[in-house]
Design a protein around this motif. Structure first.
Motif, PDB file in Angstrom:
ATOM      1  N   THR A  84       0.819  -0.933  -0.254  1.00  0.00           N
ATOM      2  CA  THR A  84      -0.154   0.009   0.226  1.00  0.00           C
ATOM      3  C   THR A  84       0.961   1.464   0.133  1.00  0.00           C
ATOM      4  O   THR A  84       1.873   0.860   1.001  1.00  0.00           O
ATOM      5  CB  THR A  84      -0.830  -0.115   1.465  1.00  0.00           C
ATOM      6  N   PRO A  85       0.926   2.148  -0.331  1.00  0.00           N
ATOM      7  CA  PRO A  85       1.624   3.290  -0.577  1.00  0.00           C
ATOM      8  C   PRO A  85       1.350   4.061   0.463  1.00  0.00           C
ATOM      9  O   PRO A  85       0.088   4.297   1.264  1.00  0.00           O
ATOM     10  CB  PRO A  85       0.649   4.646  -2.070  1.00  0.00           C
ATOM     11  N   VAL A  86       1.743   4.559   0.698  1.00  0.00           N
ATOM     12  CA  VAL A  86       2.095   4.911   2.509  1.00  0.00           C
ATOM     13  C   VAL A  86       1.186   6.408   2.407  1.00  0.00           C
ATOM     14  O   VAL A  86       0.371   6.663   3.507  1.00  0.00           O
ATOM     15  CB  VAL A  86       3.822   5.588   2.567  1.00  0.00           C
ATOM     16  N   THR A  87       1.014   7.276   1.698  1.00  0.00           N
ATOM     17  CA  THR A  87       0.131   8.034   1.718  1.00  0.00           C
ATOM     18  C   THR A  87      -1.641   7.850   1.909  1.00  0.00           C
ATOM     19  O   THR A  87      -2.462   8.699   2.421  1.00  0.00           O
ATOM     20  CB  THR A  87       0.525   8.428   0.493  1.00  0.00           C
ATOM     21  N   SER A  88      -2.069   6.274   1.374  1.00  0.00           N
ATOM     22  CA  SER A  88      -3.231   5.930   1.230  1.00  0.00           C
ATOM     23  C   SER A  88      -3.173   4.906   2.451  1.00  0.00           C
ATOM     24  O   SER A  88      -4.287   4.562   2.434  1.00  0.00           O
ATOM     25  CB  SER A  88      -3.300   5.080   0.370  1.00  0.00           C
ATOM     26  N   LEU A  89      -2.475   4.918   3.834  1.00  0.00           N
ATOM     27  CA  LEU A  89      -2.201   3.581   4.761  1.00  0.00           C
ATOM     28  C   LEU A  89      -3.315   5.112   5.931  1.00  0.00           C
ATOM     29  O   LEU A  89      -3.712   6.043   5.490  1.00  0.00           O
ATOM     30  CB  LEU A  89      -1.041   4.053   5.835  1.00  0.00           C
ATOM     31  N   SER A  90      -4.238   4.243   6.432  1.00  0.00           N
ATOM     32  CA  SER A  90      -5.798   4.600   7.333  1.00  0.00           C
ATOM     33  C   SER A  90      -5.116   4.424   8.832  1.00  0.00           C
ATOM     34  O   SER A  90      -4.999   3.135   9.078  1.00  0.00           O
ATOM     35  CB  SER A  90      -6.801   4.652   6.553  1.00  0.00           C
ATOM     36  N   LYS A  91      -5.193   5.617   9.851  1.00  0.00           N
ATOM     37  CA  LYS A  91      -4.671   4.889  10.775  1.00  0.00           C
ATOM     38  C   LYS A  91      -5.986   3.687  11.254  1.00  0.00           C
ATOM     39  O   LYS A  91      -5.629   3.142  12.265  1.00  0.00           O
ATOM     40  CB  LYS A  91      -4.614   6.152  11.793  1.00  0.00           C
ATOM     41  N   THR A  92      -7.638   4.598  11.333  1.00  0.00           N
ATOM     42  CA  THR A  92      -8.029   3.228  11.212  1.00  0.00           C
ATOM     43  C   THR A  92      -8.058   2.199  11.452  1.00  0.00           C
ATOM     44  O   THR A  92      -8.236   1.241  11.605  1.00  0.00           O
ATOM     45  CB  THR A  92      -9.316   3.856  11.113  1.00  0.00           C
ATOM     46  N   GLU A  93      -7.984   1.650   9.541  1.00  0.00           N
ATOM     47  CA  GLU A  93      -7.533   0.670   8.972  1.00  0.00           C
ATOM     48  C   GLU A  93      -6.534  -0.032  10.354  1.00  0.00           C
ATOM     49  O   GLU A  93      -6.598  -0.909  10.551  1.00  0.00           O
ATOM     50  CB  GLU A  93      -7.185   0.611   7.583  1.00  0.00           C
ATOM     51  N   ALA A  94      -5.467   0.602  10.118  1.00  0.00           N
ATOM     52  CA  ALA A  94      -4.621   0.397  11.077  1.00  0.00           C
ATOM     53  C   ALA A  94      -4.330  -0.288  12.349  1.00  0.00           C
ATOM     54  O   ALA A  94      -4.078  -1.225  12.937  1.00  0.00           O
ATOM     55  CB  ALA A  94      -3.480   1.051  10.774  1.00  0.00           C
TER      56      ALA A  94
END
Length: 137
Positions: A84-94
């Protein structure tokens, strides 16, 4: 500057295929920088960020959940479990992945074999790495 071919493949698709100057991968033993002419090897990846350098600057940062990397003097092939591109990471999903992985590890620790516990721990460490990267992004 010299370059080599980088291919990053996930189970879904080919994510990247182009000449680059350098790539830094999250090898199981620690961060590993790869330049043209690197010694051949196959390494296991842990959860972390792959940084791609082109024209003297980092042009791509992708989070990988694990996988393998094959290095030859003129090619690097990354077979990522998930990318996943780092810019697309979600804190909630993580955070949700961490909670799921913690529950799976607790279940494996209670009744699983050593192999099952190890796989659950790898998943938990990868989820925690994702959460750290998402927090910093």
């Amino acid at each position: 500057m010299a370059s080599f071919d980088l291919e990053l493949v996930s189970p879904e698709k080919l994510l990247l295929s182009r000449p680059v100057e350098m790539v830094v991968i999250p090898a199981a033993e620690g961060e590993m920088g790869i330049l043209p002419g690197h010694a051949p090897m196959i390494v296991q990846l842990r959860g972390g960020v792959i940084s791609v350098t082109e024209q003297g600057k980092i042009t791509e940062r992708l989070f990988v959940a694990g996988g393998f990397c094959e290095v030859t003097p003129d090619r690097v092939t990354v077979l990522a479990d998930d990318a996943t591109p780092v810019t697309s990471l979600s804190k909630t999903e993580a955070a949700a992945r961490v909670a799921t992985a913690e529950a799976a590890y607790e279940a494996a620790a209670a009744s699983g074999t050593p192999e099952v516990r190890e796989l659950a721990m790898d998943s938990l460490l990868s989820a925690r790495a994702m959460a750290q990267v998402a927090e910093a992004a």
